[in-house]
Design a protein around this motif. Structure first.
Motif, PDB file in Angstrom:
ATOM      1  N   THR A  12       0.656  -1.363  -0.058  1.00  0.00           N
ATOM      2  CA  THR A  12       0.033  -0.127  -0.065  1.00  0.00           C
ATOM      3  C   THR A  12       0.802   1.267  -0.041  1.00  0.00           C
ATOM      4  O   THR A  12       1.600   1.419   0.831  1.00  0.00           O
ATOM      5  N   PRO A  13       0.584   2.018  -1.121  1.00  0.00           N
ATOM      6  CA  PRO A  13       1.568   3.509  -1.001  1.00  0.00           C
ATOM      7  C   PRO A  13       1.077   4.236  -0.045  1.00  0.00           C
ATOM      8  O   PRO A  13      -0.092   4.533   0.306  1.00  0.00           O
ATOM      9  N   ILE A  14       1.823   4.890   0.548  1.00  0.00           N
ATOM     10  CA  ILE A  14       1.677   5.860   1.600  1.00  0.00           C
ATOM     11  C   ILE A  14       2.339   7.209   1.216  1.00  0.00           C
ATOM     12  O   ILE A  14       3.125   7.242   0.490  1.00  0.00           O
ATOM     13  N   GLU A  15       2.051   8.278   2.124  1.00  0.00           N
ATOM     14  CA  GLU A  15       2.709   9.478   1.739  1.00  0.00           C
ATOM     15  C   GLU A  15       4.460   9.461   1.625  1.00  0.00           C
ATOM     16  O   GLU A  15       4.981  10.013   0.865  1.00  0.00           O
ATOM     17  N   SER A  16       4.779   8.704   2.618  1.00  0.00           N
ATOM     18  CA  SER A  16       6.404   8.680   2.876  1.00  0.00           C
ATOM     19  C   SER A  16       7.083   7.430   2.222  1.00  0.00           C
ATOM     20  O   SER A  16       8.100   7.277   2.285  1.00  0.00           O
ATOM     21  N   GLN A  30       7.382  -1.030   6.887  1.00  0.00           N
ATOM     22  CA  GLN A  30       7.126   0.457   6.305  1.00  0.00           C
ATOM     23  C   GLN A  30       8.565   0.584   5.404  1.00  0.00           C
ATOM     24  O   GLN A  30       9.716   0.389   5.909  1.00  0.00           O
ATOM     25  N   ASN A  32      10.661   3.420   3.071  1.00  0.00           N
ATOM     26  CA  ASN A  32      10.541   4.711   2.706  1.00  0.00           C
ATOM     27  C   ASN A  32      10.725   5.093   1.216  1.00  0.00           C
ATOM     28  O   ASN A  32      10.328   3.989   0.424  1.00  0.00           O
ATOM     29  N   ALA A  33      10.383   6.422   0.856  1.00  0.00           N
ATOM     30  CA  ALA A  33      10.174   6.750  -0.763  1.00  0.00           C
ATOM     31  C   ALA A  33      11.192   5.762  -1.530  1.00  0.00           C
ATOM     32  O   ALA A  33      10.624   5.388  -2.527  1.00  0.00           O
ATOM     33  N   SER A  36      10.405   1.967  -1.461  1.00  0.00           N
ATOM     34  CA  SER A  36       9.075   1.849  -2.137  1.00  0.00           C
ATOM     35  C   SER A  36       9.430   1.833  -3.733  1.00  0.00           C
ATOM     36  O   SER A  36       8.814   0.934  -4.591  1.00  0.00           O
TER      37      SER A  36
END
Length: 87
Positions: A12-16, A30, A32-33, A36
């Motif tokens: 799932t993509p998230i803002e960060s 999680q 990081n950018a 991802s």
């Protein structure tokens, strides 16, 4: 090398960056950018060398270091049973 998410793993993509959820174990990771973006390119079918070349163009990192970083991410996600790697 072909990569795919392991069964019961969702990305799932998230803002960060992104979150990987392992539905079998109820655990998440999680990214990081950068992580991802790397994983996204690999899941699209790009080779680790190609992704490393793209990384070295976008950031002040050598292609060899970028390749090492890509493979370390693949190894870590594989060890956590989040990725399936096939030749």
């Amino acid at each position: 090398m072909k990569l795919s998410l392991a069964r019961d793993v969702t990305l799932t993509p998230i803002e960060s960056g992104a979150v990987l959820l392992d539905g079998r174990r109820g655990r998440y990771w999680q990214l990081n950018a950068s992580g991802s973006a790397i994983l996204g390119k690999l899941l699209e079918g790009e080779t680790p060398r190609t992704v490393a070349a793209l990384m070295s163009e976008a950031a002040p990192v050598s292609e060899d270091q970028a390749h090492t970083d890509v493979m370390e991410l693949v190894d870590a996600l594989s060890a956590a049973n989040l990725l399936e790697v096939s030749p």
